[in-house]
Scaffold this motif. Structure first.
Motif, PDB file in Angstrom:
ATOM      1  N   TYR A 195       0.810  -1.218   0.000  1.00  0.00           N
ATOM      2  CA  TYR A 195       0.000   0.000   0.000  1.00  0.00           C
ATOM      3  C   TYR A 195       0.848   1.275   0.000  1.00  0.00           C
ATOM      4  CZ  TYR A 195      -4.177  -2.780   0.645  1.00  0.00           C
ATOM      5  OH  TYR A 195      -5.204  -3.665   0.448  1.00  0.00           O
ATOM      6  N   ILE A 196       2.033   1.236   0.579  1.00  0.00           N
ATOM      7  CA  ILE A 196       2.860   2.448   0.597  1.00  0.00           C
ATOM      8  C   ILE A 196       3.705   2.580  -0.666  1.00  0.00           C
ATOM      9  CG2 ILE A 196       2.965   2.459   3.108  1.00  0.00           C
ATOM     10  CD1 ILE A 196       5.841   1.431   2.905  1.00  0.00           C
ATOM     11  N   THR A 197       3.533   1.637  -1.608  1.00  0.00           N
ATOM     12  CA  THR A 197       4.255   1.715  -2.891  1.00  0.00           C
ATOM     13  C   THR A 197       3.302   1.748  -4.072  1.00  0.00           C
ATOM     14  OG1 THR A 197       4.488  -0.706  -2.918  1.00  0.00           O
ATOM     15  CG2 THR A 197       6.311   0.583  -1.981  1.00  0.00           C
ATOM     16  N   ILE A 198       2.029   2.072  -3.820  1.00  0.00           N
ATOM     17  CA  ILE A 198       1.060   2.158  -4.924  1.00  0.00           C
ATOM     18  C   ILE A 198       1.516   3.237  -5.904  1.00  0.00           C
ATOM     19  CG2 ILE A 198      -1.316   2.774  -5.538  1.00  0.00           C
ATOM     20  CD1 ILE A 198      -2.211   1.628  -2.857  1.00  0.00           C
ATOM     21  N   LYS A 199       1.602   2.889  -7.188  1.00  0.00           N
ATOM     22  CA  LYS A 199       2.053   3.858  -8.197  1.00  0.00           C
ATOM     23  C   LYS A 199       0.901   4.683  -8.745  1.00  0.00           C
ATOM     24  CE  LYS A 199       6.206   1.414  -9.688  1.00  0.00           C
ATOM     25  NZ  LYS A 199       6.933   0.817 -10.831  1.00  0.00           N
ATOM     26  N   GLU A 200      -0.204   4.043  -9.043  1.00  0.00           N
ATOM     27  CA  GLU A 200      -1.337   4.767  -9.635  1.00  0.00           C
ATOM     28  C   GLU A 200      -2.596   4.588  -8.785  1.00  0.00           C
ATOM     29  OE1 GLU A 200      -1.329   3.029 -13.506  1.00  0.00           O
ATOM     30  OE2 GLU A 200       0.132   4.467 -14.308  1.00  0.00           O
ATOM     31  N   TYR A 201      -3.076   3.362  -8.684  1.00  0.00           N
ATOM     32  CA  TYR A 201      -4.240   3.078  -7.847  1.00  0.00           C
ATOM     33  C   TYR A 201      -4.330   1.579  -7.621  1.00  0.00           C
ATOM     34  CZ  TYR A 201      -6.508   1.676 -12.219  1.00  0.00           C
ATOM     35  OH  TYR A 201      -6.806   1.055 -13.396  1.00  0.00           O
ATOM     36  N   LYS A 202      -5.240   1.190  -6.721  1.00  0.00           N
ATOM     37  CA  LYS A 202      -5.443  -0.222  -6.414  1.00  0.00           C
ATOM     38  C   LYS A 202      -6.927  -0.435  -6.112  1.00  0.00           C
ATOM     39  CE  LYS A 202      -3.905  -3.777  -3.087  1.00  0.00           C
ATOM     40  NZ  LYS A 202      -3.397  -4.719  -4.103  1.00  0.00           N
ATOM     41  N   ILE A 203      -7.468  -1.532  -6.589  1.00  0.00           N
ATOM     42  CA  ILE A 203      -8.866  -1.882  -6.330  1.00  0.00           C
ATOM     43  C   ILE A 203      -8.882  -3.094  -5.407  1.00  0.00           C
ATOM     44  CG2 ILE A 203     -11.096  -2.499  -7.311  1.00  0.00           C
ATOM     45  CD1 ILE A 203     -10.149   0.207  -8.221  1.00  0.00           C
ATOM     46  N   ILE A 204      -9.507  -2.957  -4.233  1.00  0.00           N
ATOM     47  CA  ILE A 204      -9.617  -4.079  -3.311  1.00  0.00           C
ATOM     48  C   ILE A 204     -10.994  -4.048  -2.663  1.00  0.00           C
ATOM     49  CG2 ILE A 204      -8.504  -2.745  -1.459  1.00  0.00           C
ATOM     50  CD1 ILE A 204      -7.382  -5.448  -0.443  1.00  0.00           C
ATOM     51  N   LYS A 205     -11.657  -5.193  -2.668  1.00  0.00           N
ATOM     52  CA  LYS A 205     -13.026  -5.302  -2.180  1.00  0.00           C
ATOM     53  C   LYS A 205     -13.881  -4.248  -2.876  1.00  0.00           C
ATOM     54  CE  LYS A 205     -11.870  -7.360   2.297  1.00  0.00           C
ATOM     55  NZ  LYS A 205     -11.984  -7.262   3.761  1.00  0.00           N
ATOM     56  N   ASN A 206     -14.521  -3.379  -2.116  1.00  0.00           N
ATOM     57  CA  ASN A 206     -15.350  -2.328  -2.722  1.00  0.00           C
ATOM     58  C   ASN A 206     -14.664  -0.968  -2.667  1.00  0.00           C
ATOM     59  OD1 ASN A 206     -17.499  -4.062  -3.333  1.00  0.00           O
ATOM     60  ND2 ASN A 206     -18.289  -3.895  -1.246  1.00  0.00           N
ATOM     61  N   TYR A 207     -13.341  -0.962  -2.516  1.00  0.00           N
ATOM     62  CA  TYR A 207     -12.614   0.290  -2.351  1.00  0.00           C
ATOM     63  C   TYR A 207     -11.712   0.586  -3.550  1.00  0.00           C
ATOM     64  CZ  TYR A 207     -13.949   0.346   2.588  1.00  0.00           C
ATOM     65  OH  TYR A 207     -14.641   0.381   3.749  1.00  0.00           O
ATOM     66  N   PHE A 208     -11.671   1.870  -3.879  1.00  0.00           N
ATOM     67  CA  PHE A 208     -10.654   2.417  -4.800  1.00  0.00           C
ATOM     68  C   PHE A 208      -9.586   3.046  -3.903  1.00  0.00           C
ATOM     69  CE2 PHE A 208      -8.785   6.028  -6.972  1.00  0.00           C
ATOM     70  CZ  PHE A 208      -8.464   5.495  -8.212  1.00  0.00           C
ATOM     71  N   VAL A 209      -8.334   2.604  -4.037  1.00  0.00           N
ATOM     72  CA  VAL A 209      -7.271   3.019  -3.125  1.00  0.00           C
ATOM     73  C   VAL A 209      -6.212   3.796  -3.900  1.00  0.00           C
ATOM     74  CG1 VAL A 209      -5.657   2.279  -1.335  1.00  0.00           C
ATOM     75  CG2 VAL A 209      -7.682   0.888  -1.841  1.00  0.00           C
ATOM     76  N   SER A 210      -5.844   4.962  -3.355  1.00  0.00           N
ATOM     77  CA  SER A 210      -4.799   5.788  -3.972  1.00  0.00           C
ATOM     78  C   SER A 210      -3.820   6.224  -2.882  1.00  0.00           C
ATOM     79  CB  SER A 210      -5.416   7.009  -4.669  1.00  0.00           C
ATOM     80  OG  SER A 210      -4.428   7.762  -5.323  1.00  0.00           O
ATOM     81  N   LEU A 211      -2.623   6.619  -3.302  1.00  0.00           N
ATOM     82  CA  LEU A 211      -1.561   6.952  -2.345  1.00  0.00           C
ATOM     83  C   LEU A 211      -0.972   8.322  -2.645  1.00  0.00           C
ATOM     84  CD1 LEU A 211       0.568   6.094  -0.115  1.00  0.00           C
ATOM     85  CD2 LEU A 211       1.961   5.258  -2.017  1.00  0.00           C
ATOM     86  N   TYR A 212      -0.773   9.125  -1.592  1.00  0.00           N
ATOM     87  CA  TYR A 212       0.015  10.371  -1.692  1.00  0.00           C
ATOM     88  C   TYR A 212       1.171  10.252  -0.706  1.00  0.00           C
ATOM     89  CZ  TYR A 212       1.453  15.228  -1.362  1.00  0.00           C
ATOM     90  OH  TYR A 212       2.184  16.377  -1.377  1.00  0.00           O
ATOM     91  N   THR A 213       2.399  10.375  -1.202  1.00  0.00           N
ATOM     92  CA  THR A 213       3.591  10.257  -0.359  1.00  0.00           C
ATOM     93  C   THR A 213       4.105  11.647  -0.011  1.00  0.00           C
ATOM     94  OG1 THR A 213       4.169   8.169  -1.440  1.00  0.00           O
ATOM     95  CG2 THR A 213       5.898   9.276  -0.173  1.00  0.00           C
ATOM     96  N   LEU A 214       4.193  11.938   1.295  1.00  0.00           N
ATOM     97  CA  LEU A 214       4.692  13.233   1.766  1.00  0.00           C
ATOM     98  C   LEU A 214       6.207  13.151   1.919  1.00  0.00           C
ATOM     99  CD1 LEU A 214       3.946  16.075   2.854  1.00  0.00           C
ATOM    100  CD2 LEU A 214       3.866  15.048   5.145  1.00  0.00           C
ATOM    101  N   LYS A 215       6.913  14.116   1.319  1.00  0.00           N
ATOM    102  CA  LYS A 215       8.365  14.144   1.366  1.00  0.00           C
ATOM    103  C   LYS A 215       8.851  15.191   2.379  1.00  0.00           C
ATOM    104  CE  LYS A 215       8.903  11.425  -2.346  1.00  0.00           C
ATOM    105  NZ  LYS A 215       9.655  10.159  -2.387  1.00  0.00           N
TER     106      LYS A 215
END
Length: 711
Positions: free
Chosen positions: A252-272
């Motif tokens: 989950y902390i290396t998602i590049k674009e998005y991920k679909i799991i169960k009924n969720y659309f998952v996206s990641l923003y990495t704070l630098k």
């Protein structure tokens, strides 16, 4: 489509049908079904991926903007508190502090979006004088806070996101001055939880994880919540989501674009952090059903409808074979074919219809002290301050930027390297306005000041956004109009292959009637029909490629784009003579949008040439590259455009055609595409020219585009 085919076949089963023809009909129907299904499944997958990529990008932009706003909000609290006279007297006179900072924090929690605000007073010697979260005070913290010695030596506004012993927080530090004397610092600390709550109201759940390298640094965790070695920074993180992440945190902390799991659309923003190292991970969960896929479903229904129409058309044609021994069915079948053709024409027409003192604000500022030296009446009216109060302010009090950024702007003004800026200015009532500032240095009594002219552009920016919305609407209307023309072209191109299929089928029928249908003729007929069916499939591919949205710029061959445009405009199937000069030139841009421009121009030329009777019809196309620019010239002999209308040809909703034939947005969108998306130029003129020693008169469209592929 299969159920419709089965019901139709069931209605004709009572007749004495021969097995060879039944197999033949099934064979053709299966070919069409496979072609349509293959195209549709691939296209739906691509369109859905594009939709999800856009959603992920939008979520990241929202989060980035929210973090930025929270940083500014924390800084604004610190800036406001730094002007409190009670804090100044306390640091200056060291008397008993009669302001309870804990109550200030509670009021901020009650009257703002901040759940937790910590306030800390530090004197100029680095002694902690007051903490809102602890009774501890009078300890020297400059020895344990690495950033403090530099700030105490050179006081300045500081605003960062950092990880401490309690939590990951927004931290803003502002110097406190009294008549120019440095008294100390006020530090305001806020948490991440309000960001998570704000997103929760929009239907987006956040799990904020601090990178595992900070685990030992967070000695007294505020939330007391860890997933393995990662600290959970928001107290409202849902247990269900934490359980999902815990199964494989690294995924989950290396998602590049998005991920679909169960009924969720998952996206990641990495704070630098300031060293561009990973500080924290904002994992966003959104209900997959809340993502609007209606446009994709409409496209799916449309293609299915086209497929059903194709199968129905083929079935209608081939039923003539089954009823060859019953003459009375000939009239019925002929009527059915005409009915289907009329339905197709009506559908085409329907889609074609559907898809249709000075009022200027002036300030004089001392660039060294940032003091406002003088203002005019328009400035006092705009900002809401009296002139006496205005002259006590500094430029920092108006501009919502940090001190370092403002200093860099002043340096550019004094060196005359930049004079026009866009700022956000704060009025006396707290309202934020977008302003355009024209500033230049002036000399008064041998001293240099900055002379600023300010224009309120808040409404202009709103109008610009509204214009962008209208331009998007124009673009959609242009696509809809082009779609209607494409449907007409597809219907026109289908007539020949459908005629070929009918001829082959009729030949097989006659051979069968006379007992002369051998295997060679039978298979030849099938080959002819398959080739015609494949041609019909290719027309669908052309339709798909033309309407596929261009998401990114790409490099393409201009000659291929020209050939595709000519094919889509159906120019080679008319009595129009084409004279083309087009070498192979590589260009970078939006290929489909350039095809749309050329298609609009070719369709206008076709319409003009159709009005010419008993004359040679010409379109001359000349494309060349000179000094890094591509020049496209399209000239016809269609009689030109009336002089009183030619200057309006690129205006929206202006058309020289009858209202039933033209929408007036084709050339407007062509001009928008060339100027905005290709940074080029397009113009039109009437021209007399000679061809084969004959004189002609018509319209010439000229396009000039910078070729970035060769830059």
């Amino acid at each position: 489509m299969y159920n419709l085919y089965s019901s139709f076949l069931g209605s004709i089963m009572p007749f004495k049908l021969k097995s060879a023809y039944i197999l033949f009909l099934f064979f053709i129907s299966i070919i069409v079904f496979v072609i349509v299904d293959h195209f549709l499944s691939n296209e739906i997958k691509l369109l859905t991926q594009d939709k999800y990529l856009h959603t992920s990008k939008n979520l990241n932009e929202q989060l980035q903007e929210t973090i930025k706003n929270k940083t500014f909000a924390t800084l604004n609290i610190a800036l406001s508190l730094s002007e409190n006279s009670g804090y100044k007297n306390f640091l200056k006179n060291k008397k008993v502090f009669d302001i309870d900072l804990k109550k200030v924090s509670l009021k901020l929690k009650e009257h703002s979006n901040f759940e937790n605000v910590w306030i800390h007073l530090i004197d100029k010697n680095g002694i902690s004088r007051y903490r809102s979260w602890s009774p501890k005070k009078d300890d020297n913290i400059s020895a344990v806070r690495s950033e403090l010695p530099a700030l105490l030596k050179n006081p300045k506004v500081s605003s960062v996101i950092s990880v401490g012993i309690f939590d990951m927080t927004f931290k803003s530090i502002v110097p406190i001055y009294d008549n120019g004397d440095f008294l100390g610092l006020i530090e305001v600390i806020t948490k991440m939880n309000s960001i998570a709550k704000g997103f929760e109201k929009r239907g987006i759940d956040l799990v904020i994880l601090v990178d595992k390298k900070f685990k030992n640094q967070i000695k007294k965790p505020f939330t007391k919540d860890f997933l393995d070695e990662y600290y959970v920074a928001n107290v409202n993180a849902k247990k269900e989501l934490k359980e999902i992440i815990k199964k494989d945190i690294n995924e989950y902390i290396t998602i590049k674009e998005y991920k679909i799991i169960k009924n969720y659309f998952v996206s990641l923003y990495t704070l630098k952090d300031f060293n561009n190292q990973n500080m924290a991970y904002f994992i966003m969960f959104k209900d997959i059903n809340s993502i609007n896929l209606n446009d994709i479903k409409e496209f799916e229904y449309f293609i299915k409808f086209i497929g059903i129409l194709l199968v129905l058309t083929l079935i209608t044609i081939f039923t003539t074979i089954y009823f060859y021994n019953k003459a009375k069915y000939t009239t019925t079948l002929e009527h059915d074919v005409k009915k289907r053709t009329k339905e197709l024409n009506d559908l085409t027409k329907k889609y074609h219809q559907i898809f249709e003192g000075s009022k200027t604000i002036k300030l004089i500022i001392d660039p060294k002290t940032k003091n406002i030296i003088d203002v005019n009446n328009s400035a006092t009216k705009f900002y809401g301050y009296s002139k006496e109060h205005f002259l006590k302010l500094k430029a920092d009090d108006l501009n919502i930027v940090n001190k370092d950024v403002l200093n860099s702007f002043f340096e550019k003004i004094l060196s005359n390297t930049q004079n026009i800026f866009i700022f956000k200015h704060k009025l006396s009532n707290g309202e934020i306005k977008d302003v355009e500032v024209y500033a230049s240095p002036i000399n008064i009594d041998t001293k240099t000041y900055i002379y600023s002219i300010i224009r309120d552009i808040t409404e202009d920016l709103k109008a610009k956004k509204e214009l962008e919305k209208k331009q998007k609407l124009f673009y959609q209307q242009a696509k809809m109009a082009s779609m209607g023309e494409m449907l007409e072209n597809i219907a026109h191109q289908w007539r020949q292959p459908l005629s070929t299929i009918t001829t082959a089928a009729s030949g097989a029928k006659i051979k069968k009637e006379f007992g002369e249908l051998d295997d060679e003729f039978f298979y030849d007929s099938i080959d002819i029909i398959i080739r015609a069916a494949n041609y019909l499939s290719h027309t669908i591919d052309d339709f798909r490629d033309f309407f596929k949205q261009s998401k990114k710029k790409e490099e393409f061959d201009l000659s291929n784009v020209l050939n595709n445009s000519i094919k889509l405009a159906h120019l080679k199937k008319t009595n129009i003579e084409l004279f083309i000069t087009c070498p192979h030139i590589k260009i970078t841009g939006f290929k489909n949008e350039l095809i749309q421009v050329l298609l609009n121009i070719f369709n206008n030329s076709k319409d003009a040439l159709n009005n010419i009777k008993n004359a040679q019809k010409l379109i001359k196309i000349d494309i060349k590259e000179i000094d890094g620019f591509i020049f496209i010239s399209i000239l016809d002999n269609g009689g030109g455009i009336a002089e009183d209308k030619i200057d309006k040809i690129f205006e929206p909703y202006f058309t020289t055609k009858h209202k039933s034939q033209g929408t007036g947005i084709g050339l407007y969108m062509s001009e928008q595409i060339i100027t905005k998306h290709f940074q080029g130029e397009i113009n039109v003129q009437n021209e007399n020219f000679s061809h084969n020693e004959k004189k002609h008169f018509g319209t010439k469209i000229k396009i000039k585009i910078p070729n970035k592929s060769n830059s």
